[in-house]
Design an enzyme around this catalytic site. Structure first.
Site, PDB file in Angstrom:
ATOM      1  N   SER A  25      44.734  -5.799  20.060  1.00 56.31           N
ATOM      2  CA  SER A  25      45.381  -4.632  19.423  1.00 56.31           C
ATOM      3  C   SER A  25      46.643  -4.211  20.146  1.00 56.31           C
ATOM      4  O   SER A  25      46.603  -3.925  21.345  1.00 56.31           O
ATOM      5  CB  SER A  25      44.458  -3.411  19.468  1.00 56.31           C
ATOM      6  OG  SER A  25      43.326  -3.628  18.716  1.00 56.31           O
ATOM      7  N   HIS A  55      46.789  -5.332  13.559  1.00 59.14           N
ATOM      8  CA  HIS A  55      46.433  -6.737  13.762  1.00 59.14           C
ATOM      9  C   HIS A  55      47.126  -7.584  12.693  1.00 59.14           C
ATOM     10  O   HIS A  55      46.708  -7.597  11.542  1.00 59.14           O
ATOM     11  CB  HIS A  55      44.923  -6.953  13.619  1.00 59.14           C
ATOM     12  CG  HIS A  55      44.110  -6.304  14.685  1.00 59.14           C
ATOM     13  ND1 HIS A  55      43.633  -6.971  15.779  1.00 59.14           N
ATOM     14  CD2 HIS A  55      43.690  -5.036  14.828  1.00 59.14           C
ATOM     15  CE1 HIS A  55      42.957  -6.135  16.546  1.00 59.14           C
ATOM     16  NE2 HIS A  55      42.972  -4.949  15.988  1.00 59.14           N
ATOM     17  N   HIS A  77      37.057  -9.405  13.933  1.00 57.37           N
ATOM     18  CA  HIS A  77      36.049  -8.591  14.621  1.00 57.37           C
ATOM     19  C   HIS A  77      34.748  -8.607  13.840  1.00 57.37           C
ATOM     20  O   HIS A  77      34.737  -8.643  12.611  1.00 57.37           O
ATOM     21  CB  HIS A  77      36.530  -7.144  14.749  1.00 57.37           C
ATOM     22  CG  HIS A  77      37.807  -6.985  15.510  1.00 57.37           C
ATOM     23  ND1 HIS A  77      39.040  -7.115  14.915  1.00 57.37           N
ATOM     24  CD2 HIS A  77      38.035  -6.723  16.823  1.00 57.37           C
ATOM     25  CE1 HIS A  77      39.979  -6.940  15.827  1.00 57.37           C
ATOM     26  NE2 HIS A  77      39.400  -6.696  16.994  1.00 57.37           N
ATOM     27  N   TYR A  79      32.877  -6.064  13.555  1.00 57.06           N
ATOM     28  CA  TYR A  79      32.759  -4.811  12.786  1.00 57.06           C
ATOM     29  C   TYR A  79      33.461  -4.856  11.439  1.00 57.06           C
ATOM     30  O   TYR A  79      33.252  -3.988  10.596  1.00 57.06           O
ATOM     31  CB  TYR A  79      33.264  -3.601  13.602  1.00 57.06           C
ATOM     32  CG  TYR A  79      34.725  -3.627  13.977  1.00 57.06           C
ATOM     33  CD1 TYR A  79      35.729  -3.448  13.033  1.00 57.06           C
ATOM     34  CD2 TYR A  79      35.113  -3.817  15.299  1.00 57.06           C
ATOM     35  CE1 TYR A  79      37.067  -3.475  13.370  1.00 57.06           C
ATOM     36  CE2 TYR A  79      36.443  -3.849  15.657  1.00 57.06           C
ATOM     37  CZ  TYR A  79      37.417  -3.684  14.686  1.00 57.06           C
ATOM     38  OH  TYR A  79      38.745  -3.718  15.039  1.00 57.06           O
ATOM     39  N   GLU A  80      34.313  -5.853  11.242  1.00 58.91           N
ATOM     40  CA  GLU A  80      34.958  -5.988   9.934  1.00 58.91           C
ATOM     41  C   GLU A  80      33.979  -6.511   8.891  1.00 58.91           C
ATOM     42  O   GLU A  80      34.292  -6.561   7.701  1.00 58.91           O
ATOM     43  CB  GLU A  80      36.158  -6.924  10.016  1.00 58.91           C
ATOM     44  CG  GLU A  80      37.317  -6.389  10.832  1.00 58.91           C
ATOM     45  CD  GLU A  80      38.437  -7.407  10.950  1.00 58.91           C
ATOM     46  OE1 GLU A  80      39.196  -7.549  10.000  1.00 58.91           O
ATOM     47  OE2 GLU A  80      38.531  -8.070  12.004  1.00 58.91           O
ATOM     48  N   ALA A 107      42.238  -4.597  23.723  1.00 61.56           N
ATOM     49  CA  ALA A 107      42.365  -3.196  24.083  1.00 61.56           C
ATOM     50  C   ALA A 107      40.952  -2.707  24.374  1.00 61.56           C
ATOM     51  O   ALA A 107      40.026  -3.045  23.642  1.00 61.56           O
ATOM     52  CB  ALA A 107      42.969  -2.409  22.933  1.00 61.56           C
ATOM     53  N   MET A 205      35.233  -3.949  21.599  1.00 62.50           N
ATOM     54  CA  MET A 205      34.530  -4.425  20.400  1.00 62.50           C
ATOM     55  C   MET A 205      34.877  -5.879  20.079  1.00 62.50           C
ATOM     56  O   MET A 205      34.746  -6.313  18.938  1.00 62.50           O
ATOM     57  CB  MET A 205      34.905  -3.552  19.198  1.00 62.50           C
ATOM     58  CG  MET A 205      34.751  -2.051  19.436  1.00 62.50           C
ATOM     59  SD  MET A 205      35.423  -1.100  18.058  1.00 62.50           S
ATOM     60  CE  MET A 205      35.387   0.561  18.752  1.00 62.50           C
ATOM     61  N   SER A 206      35.303  -6.626  21.089  1.00 65.13           N
ATOM     62  CA  SER A 206      35.738  -8.006  20.802  1.00 65.13           C
ATOM     63  C   SER A 206      35.486  -8.901  22.010  1.00 65.13           C
ATOM     64  O   SER A 206      34.661  -8.592  22.857  1.00 65.13           O
ATOM     65  CB  SER A 206      37.227  -8.015  20.442  1.00 65.13           C
ATOM     66  OG  SER A 206      38.008  -7.700  21.575  1.00 65.13           O
ATOM     67  N   ASN A 229      42.593   3.631  27.012  1.00 65.34           N
ATOM     68  CA  ASN A 229      42.156   5.038  27.038  1.00 65.34           C
ATOM     69  C   ASN A 229      40.981   5.132  27.995  1.00 65.34           C
ATOM     70  O   ASN A 229      40.346   4.124  28.284  1.00 65.34           O
ATOM     71  CB  ASN A 229      41.714   5.489  25.635  1.00 65.34           C
ATOM     72  CG  ASN A 229      40.642   4.570  25.075  1.00 65.34           C
ATOM     73  OD1 ASN A 229      40.962   3.508  24.535  1.00 65.34           O
ATOM     74  ND2 ASN A 229      39.393   4.941  25.226  1.00 65.34           N
ATOM     75  N   HIS A 241      42.389   5.683  17.167  1.00 67.33           N
ATOM     76  CA  HIS A 241      43.014   4.357  17.160  1.00 67.33           C
ATOM     77  C   HIS A 241      44.503   4.493  17.491  1.00 67.33           C
ATOM     78  O   HIS A 241      45.080   3.635  18.163  1.00 67.33           O
ATOM     79  CB  HIS A 241      42.809   3.713  15.786  1.00 67.33           C
ATOM     80  CG  HIS A 241      43.286   2.292  15.692  1.00 67.33           C
ATOM     81  ND1 HIS A 241      42.933   1.312  16.606  1.00 67.33           N
ATOM     82  CD2 HIS A 241      44.097   1.670  14.785  1.00 67.33           C
ATOM     83  CE1 HIS A 241      43.500   0.161  16.262  1.00 67.33           C
ATOM     84  NE2 HIS A 241      44.216   0.356  15.164  1.00 67.33           N
TER      85      HIS A 241
HETATM   86  N1  HPA Z   1      35.812   1.915  23.173  1.00 69.23           N
HETATM   87  C1  HPA Z   1      35.644   0.763  22.507  1.00 69.23           C
HETATM   88  N2  HPA Z   1      36.640  -0.029  22.146  1.00 69.23           N
HETATM   89  C2  HPA Z   1      37.882   0.353  22.489  1.00 69.23           C
HETATM   90  C3  HPA Z   1      38.134   1.534  23.181  1.00 69.23           C
HETATM   91  C4  HPA Z   1      37.034   2.364  23.541  1.00 69.23           C
HETATM   92  O1  HPA Z   1      37.171   3.436  24.158  1.00 69.23           O
HETATM   93  N3  HPA Z   1      39.476   1.618  23.365  1.00 69.23           N
HETATM   94  C5  HPA Z   1      40.013   0.508  22.803  1.00 69.23           C
HETATM   95  N4  HPA Z   1      39.045  -0.263  22.268  1.00 69.23           N
END
Ligand code: HPA
Length: 266
Positions: A25, A55, A77, A79-80, A107, A205-206, A229, A241
C-alpha cells in the site's frame, strides 16, 4: 498457469527477472519510476485483479542498475475474498519466470510501542494468524515438500544486506516480528494487546501467505514493513486507510532508496 506464463513470456521476450518485488500500500511508486515493460493484471490470462484503492494492478519489468527485476504494483489480499491460492498465484508465476530473490513489502501497524509511524521494519520472522494456510490442499511436489521447514522464512543473508544498506544510507530501520490477521477490520485495542503478547512487533493483513509459498518453493525472501501507524490502542486516535496511505507517503522516500540499495547488493 502455463497460459499465464506463455502470455507474459511473449511480452517480455528474453527478459529474465532474477529479483521479484511485491509493492505494498502506498509503496507502488518504484514501479512508476522504473519500468521497461508494464503489463496490466487484467490483460494477463488467469491472473487475478485487485480491488483496493491505493493498489494499482500491474506487473512491471525493469532493469534497475543492471539487475533484472519484476515488480507487482498491487497485491491480492485474503480480505478481498480471494482464496489463498489466488493470493499466492503471482508468487508461483514469479518463481516460474526465474525469480530467486523475493522482496515482500507492506504497510503495517506498529505494535511495538517504540516504533514511530513512517519508520521501516525489516521482518525477521512472522506469525501466521490468518486462521488458514496457503499450502492446505494437495501438495505440488514439483514445487516444494509437504511439510516445509519454516525456521528461516526471511533469509538471513538478505536481512544482513538490508541492514548494511540501511546503515550505508543512514536510514534508521527497526527489526521485528510481523503478524498477519485477515482484516479488513483494523484491530481492536484488545487484539493489539493480544498480538503484542504473542510476540508481534507489527501487524498487517498480507505478506505471510506469499512468504510461506515463496519459502516452500525455495526462494530467498526479504520482508520490509512500512510502519504506517501505531496500532489501535497504542495511538490515541482512531485509524483510517487515509492515515495509513499518508504515512506510507512520508516513508516512501527512504523506502525507495533502501530497496534500490538492496537491489544493488543482491
Ligand atoms: N493493522 C493492520 N493492518 C495495517 C495497519 C494496522 O494498524 N496499518 C496498515 N496496515
Amino acid at each position: 498457469m502455463q497460459r499465464t506464463i506463455d502470455y507474459i513470456k511473449d511480452k517480455i521476450k528474453d527478459f529474465k527477472p532474477e529479483i521479484g518485488i511485491v509493492l505494498g500500500s502506498g509503496l507502488g511508486e518504484l514501479a512508476d519510476e522504473y519500468g521497461d515493460i508494464r503489463i496490466a493484471y487484467k490483460d494477463i490470462p488467469d491472473f487475478p485483479v485487485s480491488t483496493v484503492a491505493g493498489h494499482n494492478g500491474n506487473l512491471v519489468f525493469a532493469d534497475i542498475n543492471g539487475k533484472k527485476v519484476v515488480m507487482m504494483q498491487g497485491r491480492f489480499h485474503f480480505y478481498e475474498g480471494h482464496s489463498m491460492a489466488t493470493v499466492t498465484y503471482p508468487i508461483k508465476v514469479m518463481k516460474k519466470l526465474g525469480v530467486e530473490n523475493l522482496i515482500l513489502t507492506n504497510a503495517a501497524g506498529g505494535v511495538n510501542p517504540y516504533f514511530k509511524p513512517s519508520s521501516l521494519m525489516i521482518i525477521k520472522d512472522h506469525i501466521n494468524f490468518m486462521g488458514t494456510n496457503p499450502l492446505i490442499g494437495p501438495n505440488d511436489d514439483s514445487l516444494g515438500v509437504r511439510f516445509p521447514d519454516m525456521s528461516e522464512v526471511y533469509t538471513k543473508s538478505l536481512r544482513k544486506i538490508a541492514y548494511t544498506s540501511a546503515e550505508k544510507l543512514n536510514i534508521p530501520v527497526e527489526r521485528g516480528v510481523y503478524i498477519a490477521l485477515t482484516g479488513p477490520t483494523y484491530e481492536t485495542p484488545a487484539e493489539v494487546n493480544m498480538v503484542r503478547t504473542l510476540g508481534a512487533d507489527a501487524v498487517g493483513m498480507s505478506t505471510v501467505p506469499e512468504a510461506i509459498v515463496a519459502s516452500w518453493m525455495g526462494m530467498k525472501v526479504l520482508g520490509i514493513s512500512c510502519i504506517c501507524n501505531s496500532a489501535a490502542g497504542i495511538s490515541t486516535v482512531g485509524l483510517s486507510h487515509e492515515e495509513v496511505l499518508e504515512n506510507a507517503e512520508k516513508a516512501k522516500g527512504n523506502f525507495k532508496k533502501l530497496v534500490l540499495e538492496i537491489i544493488n547488493r543482491l
